[in-house]
Write an enzyme that holds these catalytic residues in place. Structure first.
Site, PDB file in Angstrom:
ATOM      1  N   LYS A  22      46.202  38.838  39.372  1.00 38.27           N
ATOM      2  CA  LYS A  22      47.441  39.539  39.769  1.00 38.27           C
ATOM      3  C   LYS A  22      47.891  38.607  41.116  1.00 38.27           C
ATOM      4  CE  LYS A  22      46.369  44.382  38.765  1.00 38.27           C
ATOM      5  NZ  LYS A  22      46.195  45.668  39.213  1.00 38.27           N
ATOM      6  N   ASP A  56      49.378  48.676  39.702  1.00 31.17           N
ATOM      7  CA  ASP A  56      48.560  49.290  38.531  1.00 31.17           C
ATOM      8  C   ASP A  56      49.081  48.846  37.279  1.00 31.17           C
ATOM      9  OD1 ASP A  56      45.965  50.616  38.345  1.00 31.17           O
ATOM     10  OD2 ASP A  56      47.201  51.786  36.892  1.00 31.17           O
ATOM     11  N   SER A  57      48.300  48.335  36.167  1.00 33.25           N
ATOM     12  CA  SER A  57      48.883  47.729  35.124  1.00 33.25           C
ATOM     13  C   SER A  57      48.191  48.058  34.083  1.00 33.25           C
ATOM     14  CB  SER A  57      49.518  46.427  35.189  1.00 33.25           C
ATOM     15  OG  SER A  57      48.574  45.739  35.963  1.00 33.25           O
ATOM     16  N   GLY A  80      42.898  38.305  32.035  1.00 39.00           N
ATOM     17  CA  GLY A  80      42.658  39.553  31.200  1.00 39.00           C
ATOM     18  C   GLY A  80      42.902  39.422  29.923  1.00 39.00           C
ATOM     19  N   ARG A  98      54.918  42.379  34.892  1.00 41.07           N
ATOM     20  CA  ARG A  98      54.813  41.965  36.620  1.00 41.07           C
ATOM     21  C   ARG A  98      56.047  41.341  37.090  1.00 41.07           C
ATOM     22  NH1 ARG A  98      50.208  40.810  36.017  1.00 41.07           N
ATOM     23  NH2 ARG A  98      49.370  42.742  36.298  1.00 41.07           N
TER      24      ARG A  98
END
Ligand code: ITT
Length: 195
Positions: free
Chosen positions: A12, A65-66, A145, A176
């Site tokens: 991220k 937050d994803s 991820g 994002r």
């Protein structure tokens, strides 16, 4: 103005730098305690992360937050994407649950909630989503991820997994990328209104 990125996820963080730096938003990291993600929504957890980082550093902070939401799994793993299984087993768990399903039943999207909290208590929030489907096996080496099992249905990344796409291709359509570009626009208006 500098912002603390309230994340422990290096993937991220790379994307935050890649997306926000060219938009003139300076981000930096700090040694942060990881807060408990007690929220039941992406937005609540993004606020919890940002507020905890602000409280620790005194600096404006941005939380992300994803997660991955799979249609055939009623939106799972969703807000629990980081805790869906042990590290290294999360992608396999999703692939296993979808085993045998044809392409048209493998729809999925990523969601990203961004929350920026300022020392005066003001907040700026933004959201982004991106649509695609779940591959039959992991593909590609980039990203992090769930990227190797998410095949994008959109724009420059269409037909590639997010781990096969270049960073630029992913950012141009990603949850994002969309959330952070929306955040940067709102931030500009917020700062202008304060002048
Ligand atoms: P922080 O809370 O420290 O930011 P985290 O990894 O725990 O890091 P989340 O709670 O938001 O972050 O969990 C999101 C999970 O969803 C994350 O661990 C990834 O596995 C997945 N995820 C989110 N965005 C992704 C992306 O762009 N590509 C692949 N997987 C992603």
């Amino acid at each position: 103005m500098k912002f603390i990125v309230a994340t422990h996820n290096q993937g991220k963080l790379r994307e935050f730098r890649r997306i926000l730096t060219p938009l003139g938003v300076e981000v930096e990291t700090a040694e942060l305690t990881e807060p408990e993600e007690t929220g039941t929504t992406f937005a609540e957890n993004a606020y919890i992360k940002a507020k905890a980082a602000l409280d620790e550093t005194g600096l404006p902070a941005i939380g992300d937050d994803s997660g991955l939401c799979v249609d055939a799994l009623n939106g799972e793993p969703g807000v629990y994407s980081a805790r869906y299984a042990e590290v290294g087993k999360r992608r396999l768990k999703v692939l296993g649950k979808l085993e045998g399903l044809p392409e048209e039943a493998r729809g999925a999207h990523f969601t990203c909630s961004i929350c920026c909290v300022f020392p005066n208590g003001d907040t700026i929030t933004a959201e982004g989503m991106t649509f695609g489907h779940i591959a039959h096996e992991s593909r590609g080496e980039n990203g992090f991820g769930y990227d190797p099992i998410f095949i994008s249905d959109e724009g420059a990344a269409k037909g590639k997994s997010f781990a096969e796409a270049t960073g630029e291709e992913k950012d141009s359509v990603s949850h994002r990328g969309r959330a952070l570009r929306s955040f940067a626009e709102k931030l500009e208006s917020y700062l202008k209104a304060k002048e």
